[in-house]
Design a protein around this motif. Sequence first.
Motif, short mmCIF file in Angstrom:
data_model
loop_
_atom_site.label_atom_id
_atom_site.label_comp_id
_atom_site.label_asym_id
_atom_site.label_seq_id
_atom_site.Cartn_x
_atom_site.Cartn_y
_atom_site.Cartn_z
N HIS A 283 33.61 -15.72 13.71
CA HIS A 283 32.53 -14.85 14.20
C HIS A 283 32.90 -13.38 14.02
CE1 HIS A 283 35.36 -15.22 17.54
NE2 HIS A 283 34.99 -14.01 17.89
N GLU A 284 34.18 -13.09 13.80
CA GLU A 284 34.70 -11.73 13.85
C GLU A 284 33.93 -10.75 12.96
OE1 GLU A 284 38.75 -9.20 12.65
OE2 GLU A 284 38.78 -11.40 12.65
N TYR A 285 33.83 -11.06 11.68
CA TYR A 285 33.27 -10.07 10.75
C TYR A 285 31.75 -9.98 10.83
CZ TYR A 285 37.90 -9.38 8.89
OH TYR A 285 39.23 -9.04 8.76
N PHE A 286 31.10 -11.01 11.36
CA PHE A 286 29.66 -10.90 11.62
C PHE A 286 29.41 -9.92 12.77
CE2 PHE A 286 30.20 -15.11 9.71
CZ PHE A 286 29.32 -15.00 8.64
N ARG A 287 30.23 -10.01 13.81
CA ARG A 287 30.06 -9.09 14.93
C ARG A 287 30.37 -7.66 14.49
NH1 ARG A 287 27.11 -8.98 17.26
NH2 ARG A 287 27.78 -8.24 19.31
N LYS A 288 31.32 -7.51 13.57
CA LYS A 288 31.62 -6.15 13.08
C LYS A 288 30.49 -5.59 12.25
CE LYS A 288 36.65 -6.47 13.34
NZ LYS A 288 37.95 -6.54 12.64
N GLN A 289 29.62 -6.48 11.73
CA GLN A 289 28.41 -6.05 11.02
C GLN A 289 27.21 -5.99 11.97
OE1 GLN A 289 28.44 -5.08 7.98
NE2 GLN A 289 29.98 -6.17 6.78
N ASN A 290 27.48 -6.17 13.27
CA ASN A 290 26.45 -6.15 14.32
C ASN A 290 25.44 -7.28 14.14
OD1 ASN A 290 25.62 -4.99 16.75
ND2 ASN A 290 24.01 -3.82 15.73
N ILE A 291 25.90 -8.42 13.65
CA ILE A 291 25.09 -9.63 13.53
C ILE A 291 25.46 -10.55 14.68
CG2 ILE A 291 24.57 -11.64 12.08
CD1 ILE A 291 25.46 -9.85 9.67
N ASN B 57 20.55 -9.82 8.70
CA ASN B 57 20.08 -8.97 9.79
C ASN B 57 19.08 -9.75 10.64
OD1 ASN B 57 21.53 -6.63 9.22
ND2 ASN B 57 20.03 -5.92 7.72
N GLY B 58 19.35 -9.83 11.93
CA GLY B 58 18.48 -10.59 12.83
C GLY B 58 18.83 -12.06 12.91
N SER B 59 19.85 -12.48 12.18
CA SER B 59 20.26 -13.89 12.19
C SER B 59 21.08 -14.21 13.44
CB SER B 59 21.10 -14.22 10.95
OG SER B 59 20.32 -14.14 9.79
N ARG B 60 21.30 -15.50 13.62
CA ARG B 60 22.20 -15.98 14.66
C ARG B 60 23.21 -16.91 14.02
NH1 ARG B 60 17.48 -14.76 16.79
NH2 ARG B 60 17.43 -13.73 18.83
N ILE B 61 24.48 -16.59 14.21
CA ILE B 61 25.56 -17.36 13.62
C ILE B 61 26.20 -18.22 14.72
CG2 ILE B 61 27.63 -17.26 12.18
CD1 ILE B 61 25.27 -15.68 11.00
N PHE B 62 26.19 -19.52 14.52
CA PHE B 62 26.85 -20.44 15.44
C PHE B 62 28.05 -21.04 14.72
CE2 PHE B 62 22.31 -20.47 16.60
CZ PHE B 62 22.39 -20.08 17.94
#
Length: 449
Positions: A361-369, A304-309
């Motif tokens: 990136h798909e499943y991180f965005r689905k977790q609102n990350i 939560n609050g992370s940034r995934i590159f």
Amino acid sequence: MKKYISYLLLITSFILLGFSFNLYLKIHSFNHDSVKKNIDYLSSDAFKGRLAGSLENAEIAMYIKDSFKNNNLKPYNDSYFQSFQTIYPHKVSGTPYLNVTDKNGFLIREFKYGIDFKEDLLNFRKNTLSFNRNDKINLLNGHIQVKKDNDFFLFYTPENSELNFRSSFISTSPYSMYIMITKSTFNELNSYIGKDYNINCFIPFESKQASLNNVTAYIEGKDPKAPPIVLSAHFDHIGSDLSAKVYNGALDNASGVSFIIEMSKYINSIGKPDRNILFVGFNAEELGCLGSKAFADKYKNNLNGSRIFNFDMVGGSKSVPLYIMGGRQDTKDSPLIKEISAVCAKSKINFNYLFEDASDHEYFRKQNIDAVTLCDADSSRIHTPDDKPTFIDTSSIDRCFKVISPEIIKYGFGKNLFILYNTELLFTSLFCTLLALILLYQNKNKKDI
């Protein structure tokens, strides 16, 4: 007065020169040749296309783990591996065939593998089929759809009858087996269906359960409880076909994982970051982004609050824009995408946007990350045997580094300008030192006169 100003300039510039030179020596210079060398290795024929579930895929996971370990990264959550269960396409013994027999079982026509027909990797809930005109058959635009019992099978003609493209494996796809056929093969099969003949097909693959591994490592930050930064890339590809033709996957995605291995050297040389920086090699992206899903599901509370590159296909033709890829719900005004596009614009980098759930990136965005994928969307050779390291453009690798490094410095090192502009500072302080020495020399000459 000028003398004192010259001395002050000299002392200040000497201090900056010493500091910047020490930092310059300390920081590992990002090296695209090192990235290319890893791409060459990971996409070599020896690893047979790195299909998830294969021995070669497991060997690549071990290689990435050793690379992270050698670069002084720690195992994340006490392990360099995160295991997860999935279904993958497993080769079985036997020779593929597509043939036509009469009602007595005599061979009427035998088609050639790789010339007339070839498997597509999409699914293998069933690998054997025999049908005739009495079965449920639909013919439409070069496609033959067959229903046998509760299973559907699809024979289809790809564009230009090219049989080299290979899809990702998706165990939930609607057909139990997919077969590519040429236009002439379709026409022949269509004529045989109208007669009292059987059409028989066998592809020696099966859908099988397996335990796979992501590779997980990190650089420990000053505040381990702060939301981490994640740099990721998938390392699996789509294997080799039944004639042993290898789909090397140099751009997709030996390039991405080689990029983050080199990034781990660069970032670790800078010093201790403000927060943890994670490096993750995802497995089973070509099975539906299953490795990143397993990671996101397990660690969503930590992120939560992370940034995934994420990096997928880094090193395509420089003529292709660098794509900033977000999820389907994203827009160019989504905060992280907007930030990266501003970096691209400032550096005059040719870029574009893509909003698809088409990478890790798909499943991180689905977790609102917050998560983005940076991608050279050069699809000219993707998922074909032509995706080889000889076509990698190292200038595109440098382009990606130029975009991502300011973001890492911003979030991982408090936007430290000394790190961000170290090279510029080194040459500026060197120039000021030389200028101060020249001024002092001129003042001395005037005094002597």
